[in-house]
Design a protein around this motif. Structure first.
Motif, PDB file in Angstrom:
ATOM      1  N   ARG A 234       0.742  -1.318   0.040  1.00  0.00           N
ATOM      2  CA  ARG A 234      -0.049  -0.159  -0.153  1.00  0.00           C
ATOM      3  C   ARG A 234       0.788   1.239   0.025  1.00  0.00           C
ATOM      4  O   ARG A 234       0.402   2.215  -0.269  1.00  0.00           O
ATOM      5  N   TYR A 235       2.064   1.271   0.456  1.00  0.00           N
ATOM      6  CA  TYR A 235       2.956   2.222   0.424  1.00  0.00           C
ATOM      7  C   TYR A 235       3.385   2.803  -0.962  1.00  0.00           C
ATOM      8  O   TYR A 235       3.827   4.025  -1.217  1.00  0.00           O
ATOM      9  N   ARG A 236       3.093   1.994  -2.086  1.00  0.00           N
ATOM     10  CA  ARG A 236       3.194   2.488  -3.478  1.00  0.00           C
ATOM     11  C   ARG A 236       2.017   2.977  -4.067  1.00  0.00           C
ATOM     12  O   ARG A 236       1.795   3.416  -5.086  1.00  0.00           O
ATOM     13  N   THR A 237       0.905   3.289  -3.237  1.00  0.00           N
ATOM     14  CA  THR A 237      -0.292   3.976  -3.728  1.00  0.00           C
ATOM     15  C   THR A 237      -0.398   5.227  -3.405  1.00  0.00           C
ATOM     16  O   THR A 237       0.258   5.808  -2.582  1.00  0.00           O
ATOM     17  N   GLY A 238      -1.107   6.053  -4.029  1.00  0.00           N
ATOM     18  CA  GLY A 238      -1.041   7.571  -3.789  1.00  0.00           C
ATOM     19  C   GLY A 238      -2.491   8.410  -4.064  1.00  0.00           C
ATOM     20  O   GLY A 238      -3.011   7.588  -5.149  1.00  0.00           O
ATOM     21  N   GLY A 239      -2.668   9.380  -3.512  1.00  0.00           N
ATOM     22  CA  GLY A 239      -3.730   9.995  -3.854  1.00  0.00           C
ATOM     23  C   GLY A 239      -5.384   9.474  -3.200  1.00  0.00           C
ATOM     24  O   GLY A 239      -6.047   9.339  -4.276  1.00  0.00           O
ATOM     25  N   GLY A 264      -1.538   5.356   0.599  1.00  0.00           N
ATOM     26  CA  GLY A 264      -0.115   5.124   0.967  1.00  0.00           C
ATOM     27  C   GLY A 264       0.719   6.562   1.009  1.00  0.00           C
ATOM     28  O   GLY A 264       1.426   6.641   1.997  1.00  0.00           O
ATOM     29  N   VAL A 265       0.603   7.060  -0.157  1.00  0.00           N
ATOM     30  CA  VAL A 265       1.169   8.589  -0.221  1.00  0.00           C
ATOM     31  C   VAL A 265      -0.013   9.635  -0.509  1.00  0.00           C
ATOM     32  O   VAL A 265      -0.564   9.304  -1.260  1.00  0.00           O
ATOM     33  N   GLY A 266       0.011  10.704   0.160  1.00  0.00           N
ATOM     34  CA  GLY A 266      -1.009  11.751  -0.141  1.00  0.00           C
ATOM     35  C   GLY A 266      -2.123  11.339   0.290  1.00  0.00           C
ATOM     36  O   GLY A 266      -3.037  10.948  -0.660  1.00  0.00           O
ATOM     37  N   VAL A 293       0.242   6.454   4.557  1.00  0.00           N
ATOM     38  CA  VAL A 293       1.228   5.511   5.340  1.00  0.00           C
ATOM     39  C   VAL A 293       2.638   6.005   5.432  1.00  0.00           C
ATOM     40  O   VAL A 293       3.144   5.916   6.386  1.00  0.00           O
ATOM     41  N   ILE A 294       3.179   6.571   4.411  1.00  0.00           N
ATOM     42  CA  ILE A 294       4.499   7.246   4.637  1.00  0.00           C
ATOM     43  C   ILE A 294       4.628   8.571   4.377  1.00  0.00           C
ATOM     44  O   ILE A 294       5.511   9.261   4.900  1.00  0.00           O
TER      45      ILE A 294
END
Length: 298
Positions: A234-239, A264-266, A293-294
């Motif tokens: 999930r850390y590779r996901t965004g928005g 994950g991001v944003g 997440v990050i």
């Protein structure tokens, strides 16, 4: 509905000259649908579960932006429910039409195999969607490259406008509610007075995903409880709310409420730039209870 058109060339005096091997020259085509209900319709082998408007040309390499044939589709006060297509546009598929106007329509519980759970419009010059409800549409989940759980607008050449719409509980791998990809040097995307809620994506853009726009303006919108589904990567996901990828020159988000979105991001918004000079402005917005997440909770 399938529309096939033919092409012509101009002689040196500027007159339309019909290619005798092709057929009759059609200068303009208008498709209008008013007050029609489409329920439990399906297309088992291609696209547009309820309606497909397809403009084809005798010379298949013709660019829709330069041809002298002008086409438009206007759909008003219609209901599309429980329709399905194997490939694109669970209820409605529109291909190579110059001008698209969809207003006062309901798209609910439609599904597609790849793109556009309810609507897939591609290679238009202008696409305008006004006063519509887009709810509980989805990609059926069996395909890895599913995009636009509610709406997928692909390679729009000049203008995409979505206003006064409710986009709720739609689902896809990318762009849970709406996915828009732009093309051309002067494209303009405007989204205003819309509510995005409880949409889900697997990777990017829980409610809205915009790619390669030159100008993108989002105003007076509410984005609430949109999410990227939880997974080990999930850390590779965004928005969770909005993902604007490879944004162009001007990007403005103003007077928006971004609440309880998750990625994950944003968690609320994620923007990546591709131009050497990109102008990004976020003003008069409220961000609350968003999670990541990050990086970038909001």
């Amino acid at each position: 509905t399938e529309i096939e058109t033919e092409t012509t060339t101009d002689d040196n005096k500027g007159r339309n000259k019909v290619n005798k091997d092709i057929g009759t020259f059609v200068q303009s085509v208008v498709v209008r649908v008013d007050g029609v209900t489409f329920d439990e319709c399906s297309c088992d082998d291609w696209s547009g579960g309820a309606v497909a408007v397809v403009v084809t040309y005798a010379a298949h390499d013709i660019d829709v932006s330069t041809t002298k044939l002008y086409t438009s589709v206007m759909i008003n006060d219609c209901s599309f429910t429980n329709n399905a297509a194997t490939y694109y546009g669970g209820s409605l598929f529109i291909h190579k039409v110059h001008f698209i106007n969809i207003s006062n329509c309901i798209f609910s519980q439609n599904k597609a195999g790849y793109y556009g759970g309810s609507l897939h419009a591609e290679q238009s010059i202008a696409c305008i969607i006004v006063n519509c409800i887009i709810t509980s549409n989805f990609i059926d989940g069996s395909q890895e490259a599913s995009c636009g759980g509610g709406i997928y607008i692909e390679k729009c050449g000049a203008t995409s406008i979505i206003t006064n719409c409710s986009i709720k509980s739609n689902h896809a791998e990318v762009g849970g509610g709406i996915l828009i990809t732009a093309s051309g040097k002067f494209n303009f995307i405007a989204i205003s007075n819309c509510i995005f809620s409880h949409n889900k994506a697997e990777k990017y853009g829980g409610s809205l995903y915009v790619k390669q726009s030159i100008t993108c303006i989002i105003t007076n919108c509410i984005l609430i409880s949109n999410t990227i589904e939880r997974s080990r990567k999930r850390y590779r996901t965004g928005g969770g709310g909005i993902y604007i990828k490879k944004c162009g020159a001007i990007n403005i988000i103003t007077n928006c409420s971004v609440k309880s979105n998750d990625a994950g991001v944003g968690g609320g918004i994620m923007i990546t730039a591709s131009w050497k000079v990109s102008y990004i402005k976020i003003s008069n917005c409220i961000f609350s209870h968003n999670k990541a997440v990050i990086h970038g909770g909001s």
